[in-house]
Design a protein around this motif. Sequence first.
Motif, PDB file in Angstrom:
ATOM      1  N   TYR A 140       0.964  -1.106   0.077  1.00 27.88           N
ATOM      2  CA  TYR A 140      -0.098   0.152   0.049  1.00 27.88           C
ATOM      3  C   TYR A 140       0.657   1.296  -0.073  1.00 27.88           C
ATOM      4  CZ  TYR A 140      -3.834  -3.284   1.073  1.00 27.88           C
ATOM      5  OH  TYR A 140      -4.425  -4.279   1.215  1.00 27.88           O
ATOM      6  N   GLU A 141       0.375   2.482  -0.081  1.00 26.31           N
ATOM      7  CA  GLU A 141       0.810   3.601  -0.063  1.00 26.31           C
ATOM      8  C   GLU A 141       1.505   4.017   1.078  1.00 26.31           C
ATOM      9  OE1 GLU A 141       1.692   5.564  -2.851  1.00 26.31           O
ATOM     10  OE2 GLU A 141       0.450   3.908  -4.199  1.00 26.31           O
ATOM     11  N   ASP A 142       2.624   4.659   1.164  1.00 29.52           N
ATOM     12  CA  ASP A 142       3.013   5.435   2.605  1.00 29.52           C
ATOM     13  C   ASP A 142       2.389   6.535   2.762  1.00 29.52           C
ATOM     14  OD1 ASP A 142       5.080   3.247   2.984  1.00 29.52           O
ATOM     15  OD2 ASP A 142       6.490   4.086   1.347  1.00 29.52           O
ATOM     16  N   GLU A 143       1.835   7.282   2.136  1.00 33.20           N
ATOM     17  CA  GLU A 143       1.223   8.610   2.465  1.00 33.20           C
ATOM     18  C   GLU A 143      -0.347   8.634   2.042  1.00 33.20           C
ATOM     19  OE1 GLU A 143       3.235  11.063  -0.214  1.00 33.20           O
ATOM     20  OE2 GLU A 143       4.954  11.251   0.708  1.00 33.20           O
ATOM     21  N   MET A 144      -1.028   9.245   3.004  1.00 33.47           N
ATOM     22  CA  MET A 144      -2.495   9.827   2.536  1.00 33.47           C
ATOM     23  C   MET A 144      -2.620  11.373   2.729  1.00 33.47           C
ATOM     24  SD  MET A 144      -4.330   6.888   5.208  1.00 33.47           S
ATOM     25  CE  MET A 144      -5.863   7.182   4.792  1.00 33.47           C
ATOM     26  N   TYR A 145      -3.262  11.624   1.711  1.00 33.27           N
ATOM     27  CA  TYR A 145      -3.366  13.151   1.551  1.00 33.27           C
ATOM     28  C   TYR A 145      -4.822  13.535   1.607  1.00 33.27           C
ATOM     29  CZ  TYR A 145      -3.152  17.919  -0.842  1.00 33.27           C
ATOM     30  OH  TYR A 145      -3.338  19.090  -1.019  1.00 33.27           O
ATOM     31  N   PHE A 146      -4.878  14.473   2.427  1.00 30.67           N
ATOM     32  CA  PHE A 146      -6.365  15.291   2.696  1.00 30.67           C
ATOM     33  C   PHE A 146      -6.510  16.525   2.240  1.00 30.67           C
ATOM     34  CE2 PHE A 146      -5.405  11.945   5.795  1.00 30.67           C
ATOM     35  CZ  PHE A 146      -6.429  10.966   5.644  1.00 30.67           C
ATOM     36  N   PRO A 147      -6.705  16.584   0.997  1.00 34.61           N
ATOM     37  CA  PRO A 147      -6.732  18.178   0.437  1.00 34.61           C
ATOM     38  C   PRO A 147      -7.875  18.973   0.960  1.00 34.61           C
ATOM     39  CG  PRO A 147      -8.096  16.385  -1.096  1.00 34.61           C
ATOM     40  CD  PRO A 147      -7.208  15.808  -0.077  1.00 34.61           C
ATOM     41  N   GLU A 148      -9.067  18.640   1.628  1.00 35.69           N
ATOM     42  CA  GLU A 148      -9.912  19.257   2.357  1.00 35.69           C
ATOM     43  C   GLU A 148      -9.352  20.303   3.520  1.00 35.69           C
ATOM     44  OE1 GLU A 148      -9.996  16.042   2.032  1.00 35.69           O
ATOM     45  OE2 GLU A 148     -12.150  15.392   1.534  1.00 35.69           O
ATOM     46  N   CYS A 149      -8.472  19.470   4.069  1.00 31.25           N
ATOM     47  CA  CYS A 149      -7.727  20.320   5.088  1.00 31.25           C
ATOM     48  C   CYS A 149      -6.195  20.618   5.082  1.00 31.25           C
ATOM     49  CB  CYS A 149      -7.751  19.656   6.640  1.00 31.25           C
ATOM     50  SG  CYS A 149      -7.422  17.866   6.556  1.00 31.25           S
ATOM     51  N   GLY A 150      -5.872  20.142   3.881  1.00 32.88           N
ATOM     52  CA  GLY A 150      -4.442  20.600   3.385  1.00 32.88           C
ATOM     53  C   GLY A 150      -3.400  19.770   4.093  1.00 32.88           C
ATOM     54  N   LEU A 151      -3.439  18.641   4.613  1.00 25.25           N
ATOM     55  CA  LEU A 151      -2.647  17.683   5.337  1.00 25.25           C
ATOM     56  C   LEU A 151      -2.259  16.687   4.752  1.00 25.25           C
ATOM     57  CD1 LEU A 151      -4.152  18.099   8.803  1.00 25.25           C
ATOM     58  CD2 LEU A 151      -2.226  19.234   8.091  1.00 25.25           C
ATOM     59  N   ARG A 152      -1.120  16.087   5.014  1.00 27.61           N
ATOM     60  CA  ARG A 152      -0.436  14.939   4.592  1.00 27.61           C
ATOM     61  C   ARG A 152       0.210  14.074   5.557  1.00 27.61           C
ATOM     62  NH1 ARG A 152       3.330  15.348  -0.643  1.00 27.61           N
ATOM     63  NH2 ARG A 152       4.654  16.246   0.858  1.00 27.61           N
ATOM     64  N   VAL A 153      -0.189  12.942   5.509  1.00 27.66           N
ATOM     65  CA  VAL A 153       0.190  11.626   6.813  1.00 27.66           C
ATOM     66  C   VAL A 153       1.061  10.682   6.019  1.00 27.66           C
ATOM     67  CG1 VAL A 153      -0.583  10.355   8.358  1.00 27.66           C
ATOM     68  CG2 VAL A 153      -2.298  12.036   8.097  1.00 27.66           C
ATOM     69  N   THR A 154       2.361  10.664   6.648  1.00 30.46           N
ATOM     70  CA  THR A 154       3.254   9.739   5.978  1.00 30.46           C
ATOM     71  C   THR A 154       3.599   8.658   7.224  1.00 30.46           C
ATOM     72  OG1 THR A 154       4.191  11.424   4.539  1.00 30.46           O
ATOM     73  CG2 THR A 154       5.338   9.537   4.992  1.00 30.46           C
TER      74      THR A 154
END
Length: 481
Positions: A140-154
Amino acid sequence: MTSPTEREFAEFDSNSVWNEVYQRLKNEASLTTLGDEFSTKLARDPDNRRKNRYRDVSPYDHSRVVLSGDNNYINASLLKVPDASRQYILTQGPLEHTMCDFWQMTWEQNTKAVVMLNRVIEKGALKCAQYWPLGSNYGYEDEMYFPECGLRVTLITEQDFQHFSLRSLELEHMESGEKREVLHFHYTTWPDFGVPSSPDAFLHFLHSVRQTNSLAPDVGPAIVHCSAGIGRSGTFCLVDSCLVMVEKEGTMDNINVRESLIRMRSFRMGLIQTADQLRFSYLAIIQGAQAILKGSGLESLQTQNCSEGVPPPPPQRTSSLQPPAKPKTMPSALQLLSALDENEDPPALPPKKNSPLQRQSGFSGWDGEMATDDDLTDDDEDDEEFDKLIDRDEDKENIGDNVIAADSDSESDSEMQRAQVRQRIREQRKQETMQKIKEMKDKQRRSERWRPYKSFFTPSVYFGIAVLVGIAGVVVYRYML
């Protein structure tokens, strides 16, 4: 000389009256939360209802966490325990459409650690969204991006222990470029509506969280959640805060567990859901307090027998993360991993003989987690099969231990092979879990596509169709004559 808490526990246990004690506590807590100041009006607003996982678990308006922006609602409560200088954020397991709100809250509250006390799937039902990246090690991916709040989780690192996993996550604000480290403590062996296998295992976990300074008053409040954010989450906060008071006062004499829980329920409804959880809280507080007062502290509990060695820490990561605010008192995830012992976890707590709690149902009146129709599954056979899949892991690990013990010539080789067996089991379990999640999501999507048409098929519609068919039959019959 025994403390009042120890005498209470002995009295309740010998008389097997935990159900009655728990019911009285619920009634007292209900009386203290009457009035407009304990309203849940915002949680019941039509725009916010879809953000609640369970329809009977809502945050009080006076203690809810407020997000920035126009739509500032999240099902989360700020719990304050002044006597212990503690603050916690108790929240439900994120839904698919509230994951962004969850991470926005983590960023805005400057949270250092997330304490997760449930599994993503329990008893064949989704109890929490997969809100953190699983990582490339599992495809799976190492990152998740949440554009609604402008945050990225790695996902930076992950380490598995006997009863919990520890992850180091990088939370990045895309607009400013600021990055923070968030530790994710995931307790994986605490059953829904149940209690951990032993106080030692739970206190070891609590000590591991404390060791990072993530619960200290000089950092943002830790986020604690299970599925509804009231049962297991309430147990964690009650035990931790009572043990802090023992440490501060050097005695158990001034600890009143029931009064502490009633005060905590004035910040979030329904904390601690069953009599079993209340009994376990007492037991963990007593055992933890005894270790503290003897001078050994909670860290002594992790040196007892454990059935799994701790693998070596992962390689050093790059320096992209900003350093913690207080590096001298806030160890990193890797420092924590190095500090944890490689010994084995304690044996399970023996069951209490002839106790009615052993036969108690999971649900306990008003405080039971009331799932909505969307949270329920229709295939009981799939539920049973998946429960067996999850619950057989411990047996598989024990089998692996026996095979290794029989074939290994040296203790060091045995430890290495045992760790490899468990790693393979964990990888297989995660792959099977994600496949089950995918199947359940597909089933839910099919159900949602069908749901808009269900309203057309009411009894009156069926009656109308039957009348029309009857009339058509009469017309055809007369035409044929």
